[in-house]
Design a protein around this motif. Sequence first.
Motif: not given
Length: 807
Positions: A240-261
């Motif tokens: 996670r960390g920067q890898k997850l930030v990059d995944a959200v910015n790349a559209g791989t992970v929906d920001p709404a799912i991050v908000d749920q977590r």
Amino acid sequence: MTLEEKVSILSGEDFWSVPAIERFNIGKLRVTDGPNGARGGGSLIGGVKSASFPVGIALGSTWNVPLLEEIGAALADEVKSKGAHMLLAPTVNIHRSVTNGRNFECYSEDPFLTAELAVGYIKGLQSQGIGATIKHFVGNESEIERTTISSEVGERALREIYLIPFEAAVKQAGTWGVMSSYNRLNGTYTSEHNWLLGTVLRDEWDYDGIVMSDWFGSHSTAETVIAGLDLEMPGPPRDRGQKLVDAVNAGTVDPAIVDQRVLAMLRLMERVGSLDDHRPHAERADDRPETRALIRRAGAEAAVLLKNNGVLPLAGEGKIAVIGPNAKTAQIMGGGSAQLNAHYRISPWQGLVSALGEDRLSYAQGCTNERFQPVLRGDFTVEYFDNEKLAGTPVHIGTQEEAQAFWIGNVGDGKVDPLHFSARITGQFTPEVSGEHRVGIYSAGFAKVFVDGKLIADAWTDWSKGRTFFEEGSDEVVGSVTLEAGRSYEVVIEFATKAFATLGLAAFACGIGHPLGDEAIAEAALAARDADVALVIIGRNGEWDTEGSDLLSIELPGRQNELVAAVAQVNPNTIVVLQTGGPVEMPWIGSVAAVLQAWYPGQEAGNAIADVLTGVAEPGGRLPQTFPVRWADNPAHSQDREVYPGLEGKVRYEEGIFVGYRHYDRLGLTPLFPFGFGLSYTSFTLSDLVVDDSRFESDGEVNVSLAVTNSGSRSGSAVIQLYVGDEASSEPRPAKELKAFHKVQLAPGETGKVTLKLDARSFAYFSETGHHWVVEAGAFTLRAGLSSADLPLSASVERKTSTVLPV
């Protein structure tokens, strides 16, 4: 919150905490290992002292839900003393195989018993504001290749056996935390398993707590976040960390799912009080009198009397020979992440001396039962090097009190990288006897042992992976050296880190032992012959019963069977006290007068055992696991290695729902001791079974009542067990399944009424085609009694229609 701030609390900051967010004044969330204590933020070895409670299988033996709730509340105080907010407990994996190295940490082979006890434990813990983290979700029933192996389990077996304790924890206890297991489930890592974490846990069970990974048990970024893993542990983050930030910015992970977590993490922080906890982290050793008393009482209630020819409780006079490797060594816990630095350890010898006086007692060790050479203890100097070659000047010099270490997090006062360093450990050893000594070393890293400058044991040159330190360590390498009694020898251990497979840790243990021979058994037999009673205290220890390593058999290690046979041959009043994390084969069972299974009862071990032996306390335990005559009778035993221990990355749960007593019933096998069995110092009779099935057709409920009479001369407890069997199911079902139980305490001659309630799920099986629970029309047999093999009362109830129950 910025994306970076959100992501920061979805992984650990270090080994035991989630970072604070200073801009919002959000405090750190801290966790600590359990389940039989709260170790705090230290290593598995040493650290601040803690209360050591009976292990899981011992608590399972109590069949006492209110006691588990009481223990949960006491453990909450322990967690608070370590400055933490969550306990990584309870462990509720099922005793599928009698050889699982972690069975000691789990409650039972039966899902219903496990679930009821877990609910009590969690309620007690969370009533004091400390979060539970029930584990390991799911399919971690062995320790072989556990970080990568795929548990191949059908949905029906999952629903009826392995998921039941987790479902109860969510629906009945409202657990705030769930820990995913290391293994794959049917090919997919549980930490990224959409069906398990999404469909089952959140959609069907309506879970609103968090899911955290086991340590280093996350294997991906987007997959885990999307599937439902809220927290990656430990930190700093790998996935996670920067890898997850990059995944959200790349559209791989929906920001709404991050908000749920993130919302799940904030909800947890609010529940456990860490949101606004800004106190400096501090740990203290709280040795409370009330906790001591609770542990002693629970340890006695966990003891299971398996055989008694009238020699117990011990008479008030006569000489007693105390024999065996566990007599003067307090075996209080299993090994692995559950171990801790106990406030103290009471051995059976100490407990008996306190209870009876030393004048009545004699002692002989008889034999050893160590898996490894006894760890060297004394004053050791440790030189730390910020390289892996022991080169240059040490960057830090420390001390330790034993020749073993488990290095994680802060190592060498923070002056070395914990995954890239070397160390030289120097101390002295003075043998008590002359002759050949064995020098052993095993390590997660490279290690050598020198005695007076001579290399004796080398786990460096040809290091190979073995079954120690969570499968990151080598097997023990043993060398021999001739030593002279009374002379001091310099012992030097050289250590360097190496690349790890899954778990980032560095560790070693070094021991020196003098082997015992025939003369030690002969000495024990002589002591037994000259005594009125021989107490043989044997079993295993936390080297055998440990996380990260399954047993190779259930034979007693070393020459313990020979020892029992030799003692029983000269003394008909031989009492065997077993300390193990599960069943053992007992070839001597017909020649001894009594057998008491004492498990690992925590820091008060010797006092609890002495209380039961002397009759101060009743042996209150009943077996939570079937004891087979031999390991080959166990349901997981198979000639097909994929069934157990696993083959080519898979372990196939071929037996399905037929685990434990269900298996023995199915094959008509008579075990050594059945599930639910345990003797008392008194006797009980059951009568007057009354069944109210007036609501069975309408809502599936059946109420069962019966009378229990203490027909003996002492107060005592009985566990009334109620089993249900479907007489004519369309799917294969066990002959009977535990669906209700109640523990009752009665005075001599007293009769009590016990009422047991069954709901519709008590009669249901899971349909894989319909994906729901089914109660079929037809007759069901209810059997009540004192064990799975002692069910004197029975009745039948019948439904005219079938019904379907939601998941």
